[in-house]
Structures are given as structure tokens and as C-alpha cells.
Design a protein around this motif. Structure first.
Motif, PDB file in Angstrom:
ATOM      1  N   GLY A  62       1.279   6.026   4.862  1.00  0.00           N
ATOM      2  CA  GLY A  62       1.955   5.807   3.932  1.00  0.00           C
ATOM      3  C   GLY A  62       3.609   5.870   3.235  1.00  0.00           C
ATOM      4  O   GLY A  62       4.471   5.809   3.029  1.00  0.00           O
ATOM      5  N   TYR A  74      -3.680   6.903   6.409  1.00  0.00           N
ATOM      6  CA  TYR A  74      -3.146   5.842   4.881  1.00  0.00           C
ATOM      7  C   TYR A  74      -1.955   7.108   4.179  1.00  0.00           C
ATOM      8  O   TYR A  74      -0.919   6.192   4.187  1.00  0.00           O
ATOM      9  CB  TYR A  74      -3.980   4.993   4.212  1.00  0.00           C
ATOM     10  CG  TYR A  74      -5.101   4.154   5.519  1.00  0.00           C
ATOM     11  CD1 TYR A  74      -4.726   3.826   6.306  1.00  0.00           C
ATOM     12  CD2 TYR A  74      -6.513   4.734   5.274  1.00  0.00           C
ATOM     13  CE1 TYR A  74      -5.172   3.142   7.373  1.00  0.00           C
ATOM     14  CE2 TYR A  74      -7.197   4.810   6.466  1.00  0.00           C
ATOM     15  CZ  TYR A  74      -7.172   2.900   6.937  1.00  0.00           C
ATOM     16  OH  TYR A  74      -7.287   2.897   7.898  1.00  0.00           O
ATOM     17  N   SER A 114       0.854  -0.882   0.559  1.00  0.00           N
ATOM     18  CA  SER A 114      -0.098  -0.267   0.039  1.00  0.00           C
ATOM     19  C   SER A 114       0.784   1.221  -0.210  1.00  0.00           C
ATOM     20  O   SER A 114       0.997   2.598  -0.470  1.00  0.00           O
ATOM     21  CB  SER A 114      -0.818  -0.240   1.256  1.00  0.00           C
ATOM     22  OG  SER A 114       0.116  -0.091   1.903  1.00  0.00           O
ATOM     23  N   CYS A 149      -8.733   8.930   2.498  1.00  0.00           N
ATOM     24  CA  CYS A 149      -8.267   8.148   3.897  1.00  0.00           C
ATOM     25  C   CYS A 149      -6.416   8.575   3.715  1.00  0.00           C
ATOM     26  O   CYS A 149      -5.418   8.171   3.171  1.00  0.00           O
ATOM     27  CB  CYS A 149      -7.633   6.976   2.602  1.00  0.00           C
ATOM     28  SG  CYS A 149      -7.592   6.947   0.819  1.00  0.00           S
TER      29      CYS A 149
END
Lengths: 294, 293
Positions: free
Chosen positions: B285, B281, B212, B278
Motif C-alpha cells: 500500500g 498490505y 486502503s 498485515c
């Protein structure tokens, strides 16, 4: 039987890596070799025939004023970018890290510029400079403020500002990550010792951040030296070559109205040497400190 | 007596801190407010002005639009070209990402589990050479190469994205996979799994977080990239991606800036929606990717 399985596994591992090896060799390594080769020819990029001239282009470039102008502009730009990125990045990280309420909101907004394309950022600011500044002029008690992009003293700083507006997000987030790895006990004992907020920053936060600062500084320096998008979209190198970063110069020399493809390649070879050197420094420092890798 | 002293010290430092804390908090809040203003104000100007006609915008640049006027949006969406550019961007981003997400972890797996063999060690160092190479030195020769291959098109761009993603991707994944315990994979192989089966049944599940991170980093790059499409596709209008469209919009529509603003906003919209859904994330990330590489 076991041997057979092993051979089969070895073969599949090899087959998996093959496309990567070929693509990388052809488009990456071979291109670099070609770049070195073209830098030693007199090819304009269009004609069918050209000659091999050894290091003639390098001699030409080192005597060329326009090239040195680009080198100066680029280094000024890159060094200012490092200074501003580190100072503002650390300050923002300290501020963001100490926020209790709306933390997610602040972080999302401050990170938002990193989401959009550099061209959109450049063009939006271009319009803000052109349309908003004249309207803001009365606030400062002057009749008119022209876009700084048209002013050869200010254009480079305006481009730098737009570049920073977008590129600050990543180093700031890296600084925040670095700060969160500092053990809380250090701050607690500093408070017991009567350390002021500034002392805590000076004697606890900053020493712990040194490796992160070093890595961010080198990454930003590399980014500044190879910067292209913002100057290309905002000024195209002008006015009067004041924003002619080396990346723009290479592009114009290679594909401009009077193409000098081999000269552009010579410039990019020199750029490559600088970046490679910086990467070696970066790897040496980070392997020594052991905090950040590559 | 001795037990009083430290308390005194804490007490005094608290008093001393209160004023200082106030100063510090105000400074911090001013910094953050200035930052917010600097980030949101231009976006706000873009947003309000895309609902205005050129006339209205030149009369009152800062004012709210008199009515929610969607003419600009309508005009933009009615032009066939806009959707072509969105389509080009989608094609390039999706295909490159799909290949990269499957291909890079597999290659890295092969390298990570065979580091004791000369070929794989060589391959790793060879791919890491990319760390030293700025895009400029590749871009000039690559344009000539691609033009002689008749690949100055979306597929050529995709091929280059796949290649240029290798260095960072392999670096992240090789280190990640080498830190994973090898015992499970050995057990699977004793049970008769082939390399590919072991990868898809076991390794793939363990490296999901890294995948991801890779997807976030690379999708943002492909979608927003300007330099590579500019070098490769600027002459062929049909193949422009969104950033090229925005760039060329500047010269074509410089007079009609509400229209230009509309184009920017509409191009930003997909990114904005994904980011709102998101952002947590995405930030974590990207941080993971950046701190590790």
C-alpha cells in the motif's frame, strides 16, 4: 426534467467540495500568506503591537552568521543524506530483490523502521549511544567511547545515521518496485552475451533505475532540508550549534527563550522558496521521463 | 559448427559465472546480515532492558534479564497519565482518519468528474499548490491562528490533519478515479441515482484499493507525527499524544532508562501487532502511494 436532475447533481458536487475549499484556504493558503506578512514585520510573537518593516528582516538575515551556519549545516546534512540514501538504497534493493528464501521476512524487517515514530527511533538510539557504546569500548581496545551526540565534530553524522536508519525503508521499497518493472528478457540476453553480475547491474539495472533514482534523490533532498524530528529529539541543535538544522533554528527563533517570531518567519519563507524550486524541478523531470508522477 | 558456438559461449559464461555468483552471493548475504543486525540489535537491547531494574541494567546492559521482571510495565500502566496519552493518540488518529477516508475520496470524485468545468480545475490546481509548501512556513502562523481560535487542543490538531491530508489524497484519488470508466456511473444516473447514491453504490467499490492505501499512509502519519503536536500541544500536558509523551519522557526519566525503554516498547506495541498481521498490505500500500505520488 433532465435539466433539473443535472442542476441537482451540479449542486451536490459543489456542496461536497465546499468544506475542502474553505479548510484548505483558511488553514493552508492563508497561513502561507500570513507567514509572508509576518516576515515583513518586527513582531516578537508575544507583544500586542508591532510594525511593518518591509524587507528589513531579509537584510538582517543575510548578514547573520548563525543563519549561514544553519544553511551550511542543513545543506551538508541534506546532500550526505541523498548520497547515502541512493547508494545504500540501491544496494539494499538489489540484495533484497535477489533473495529467494525468506524474502517476506527480510522485507518485513528492513521495512520495520518506517513503522515507528521518529521520536521513539531517536530516543532509542540516544540510549544506545549513551549506554551501549561504553560497553562496546573494550571490543575496540579503547577505554571508553562517549556518545557521538556530545561531540561537535560527530554529532551531525550521528543524527544523520539515526535519520537514515529510519528513512531508508521507503526509497528502498521504491527502488525494488522500479527493479521489478525491468523486463526479464534483458537479463536473459545479457547472460547469453556473457555479461557478469556487475555488467548486468551496470548496463541493465542502473539505466532503467535512473528516473527512480532522480525522483528519490529530489524527495530525499527535500526531506533532508526540512528535517526536524531527529535533531530536535537527539541534540536540540547542539553541541555548539553543530546540528542546528534550519528547521530547528526556525523553531528556536519562533518559540525559544528570546523569541524573534518575525525572523523565524523570514527564515521559513526562504526555506519555502528553496523547496518550491526543488518541487518545480521534480515536476519538470518527472513529466519529461513519464515514469513517476509528482 | 555455427550451432556449437553459441552453446560454447553459454557454457563458458556459466563456468565463469559460478565463481562470480559465489562472490556476489556472499557480498549480498553480508550486506543483508549487517542490515538485519543494525535494525534488530537496538530493538533487542530495548526489549531485554525493559525487564531489568535500573540496578541490574547498569551492571549488565547486554545480558539477558535475570528474571522476567514486569515491575516497569506495571508501574507504567498504573500511572493514569499513560492511558490518557494513548487515548489522545487514539482520538486524534481515529477521528482524523474517519473524516479523511470519507471526505477525500468524495471531494476527489467531484473534481475528477468535473474537470471540464473551470471551478473544479481551479480547485485541483489550488490544492496541488500544497506540493510546493514545506510544513515550516505554515506551522508558525498556524500556531498563532489556532491560539486566537482557542484551538490549541486535540480538535485543532484533527482539523489540521484533515486539511494537510488534502494535497496528497486528492492527487492520488483524482488520478485514480479519472482512469475508471465513466459508463457505469452514467447508467446509474439514467436509472435515477443521485450523485451521492452513485458514489456510495458504485464508485466506492471501485476505489477500495486506493482507500486502503490512503488509510495506511495517513494512520501511520497521524499516529507517529511529532512536529505538529509539538508545535500545537507541547504546553498543555493533558493533551499530549504518544510521541510527545516519549519526547518529554527523555527529560523527565533520563536517569531511569529501563523505564524509558518500557515506555517505548509499550508505545510501539500496537503498531507492531498491526504490522505483523498485515505487513504485506502495508508495504504494498505504501509503495503504491509513494510510486504514484
Amino acid at each position: 426534467m433532465h435539466k433539473k436532475v443535472l442542476n441537482r447533481d451540479r449542486a451536490s458536487f459543489f456542496v461536497i467540495t465546499l468544506p475542502a475549499l474553505l479548510l484548505y484556504s483558511f488553514f493552508y493558503i492563508y497561513s502561507v500568506v500570513l507567514g509572508f506578512y509576518y516576515s515583513m514585520t518586527d513582531w516578537d510573537g508575544l507583544s500586542r503591537k508591532f510594525n511593518f518593516v518591509w524587507l528589513e528582516n531579509y537584510g538582517k538575515i543575510l548578514k547573520n552568521k548563525a543563519f549561514f551556519n544553519s544553511v551550511t549545516v542543513t545543506f551538508r546534512y541534506a546532500i550526505l543524506m541523498v548520497v547515502f540514501t541512493i547508494v545504500i538504497g540501491v544496494l539494499l534493493a538489489v540484495a533484497l530483490n535477489s533473495v529467494k528464501r525468506f524474502k517476506t521476512f527480510f522485507k518485513s524487517v528492513f521495512f520495520f523502521p518506517a513503522m515507528i515514530s521518529s521520536v521513539a527511533v531517536a530516543l532509542i538510539w540516544d540510549q544506545v549511544f549513551i549506554r551501549a557504546l561504553p560497553n562496546l569500548a573494550p571490543l575496540f581496545g579503547v577505554a571508553n567511547i562517549a556518545s557521538p551526540l556530545g561531540n561537535k565534530q560527530l554529532a551531525l553524522y550521528a543524527v544523520l545515521f539515526v535519520n537514515l536508519w529510519q528513512s531508508l525503508a521507503m526509497p528502498t521499497v521504491i527502488f525494488i518496485a522500479g527493479m521489478q518493472s525491468i523486463p526479464d528478457e534483458l537479463y536473459e540476453s545479457a547472460v547469453i552475451d556473457g555479461a557478469s553480475m556487475f555488467d548486468q547491474f551496470r548496463f541493465v539495472t542502473l539505466p532503467y533505475l535512473v528516473p527512480t533514482i532522480t525522483v528519490n534523490a529530489i524527495l530525499t533532498l527535500k526531506g533532508g532540508i526540512t528535517s526536524f524530528d531527529y535533531a530536535k529529539a537527539l541534540t536540540g541543535g547542539g553541541p555548539a550549534r553543530s546540528t542546528m538544522l534550519i528547521g530547528i533554528k526556525i523553531y528556536i527563533d519562533a518559540f525559544g527563550d528570546t523569541p524573534k517570531f518575525s525572523i523565524a518567519n523570514t527564515e521559513s519563507v526562504l526555506l519555502f522558496l528553496v523547496i518550491a524550486l526543488l518541487s518545480i524541478v521534480q515536476l519538470t523531470i518527472s513529466s519529461r521521463s513519464g515514469v513517476n508522477k509528482a | 559448427m555455427t550451432s556449437v558456438n553459441p552453446k560454447m559461449k553459454v557454457g563458458t559464461s556459466m563456468v565463469h559465472n559460478r565463481g562470480e555468483t559465489f562472490v556476489w552471493h556472499s557480498l549480498r548475504n553480508i550486506t543483508l546480515a549487517a542490515g538485519l543486525l543494525l535494525i534488530l540489535f537496538p530493538m533487542w537491547l530495548v526489549l531485554i532492558n525493559c525487564f531489568k531494574s535500573l540496578e541490574e541494567a547498569s551492571q549488565s546492559f547486554f545480558a539477558l534479564p535475570q528474571s522476567v521482571n514486569l515491575d516497569n510495565v506495571r508501574e507504567l500502566l498504573q500511572s493514569q497519565n499513560y492511558f490518557r496519552y494513548v487515548g489522545n493518540s487514539l482520538l486524534v488518529t481515529c477521528v482524523s482518519m474517519a473524516v479523511v477516508a470519507v471526505f477525500i475520496p468524495l471531494v476527489s470524485y467531484a473534481i475528477a468528474r468535473n474537470m471540464h468545468r473551470g471551478y473544479y480545475r481551479f480547485l485541483y490546481v489550488y490544492i496541488m499548490l500544497g506540493l510546493f509548501i514545506p510544513s515550516q512556513i505554515i506551522l508558525l502562523p498556524i500556531v498563532k491562528q489556532m491560539s486566537s481560535l482557542k484551538m490549541l487542543n486535540s480538535w485543532g490538531l484533527i482539523l489540521l490533519y484533515i486539511t494537510f491530508s488534502l494535497t496528497r489524497g486528492v492527487f492520488l484519488f483524482v488520478n485514480y478515479i479519472r482512469a475508471l470508466p465513466i459508463e457505469i456511473e452514467e447508467a446509474a444516473q439514467i436509472d435515477g441515482c443521485t450523485v451521492v447514491q452513485t458514489y456510495f453504490r458504485i464508485v466506492l467499490h471501485l476505489i477500495k484499493p486506493m482507500i486502503s492505501t490512503l488509510v495506511i499512509m495517513d494512520v501511520l502519519w497521524y499516529w507517529n507525527d511529532f512536529q505538529l503536536p509539538l508545535f500545537l500541544l507541547n504546553r498543555s500536558r493533558d493533551m499530549w499524544t504518544l510521541p510527545l509523551f516519549q519526547y518529554n519522557f527523555k527529560t523527565e526519566y533520563s536517569f531511569d532508562y529501563p523505564m524509558a525503554f518500557t515506555a517505548y516498547i509499550i508505545s510501539l506495541l500496537p503498531v507492531l501487532v498491526v504490522y505483523c498481521c498485515c505487513q504485506k498490505y502495508i508495504i504494498s500500500g505504501l509503495t503504491a502511494g509513494a510510486v504514484k505520488s
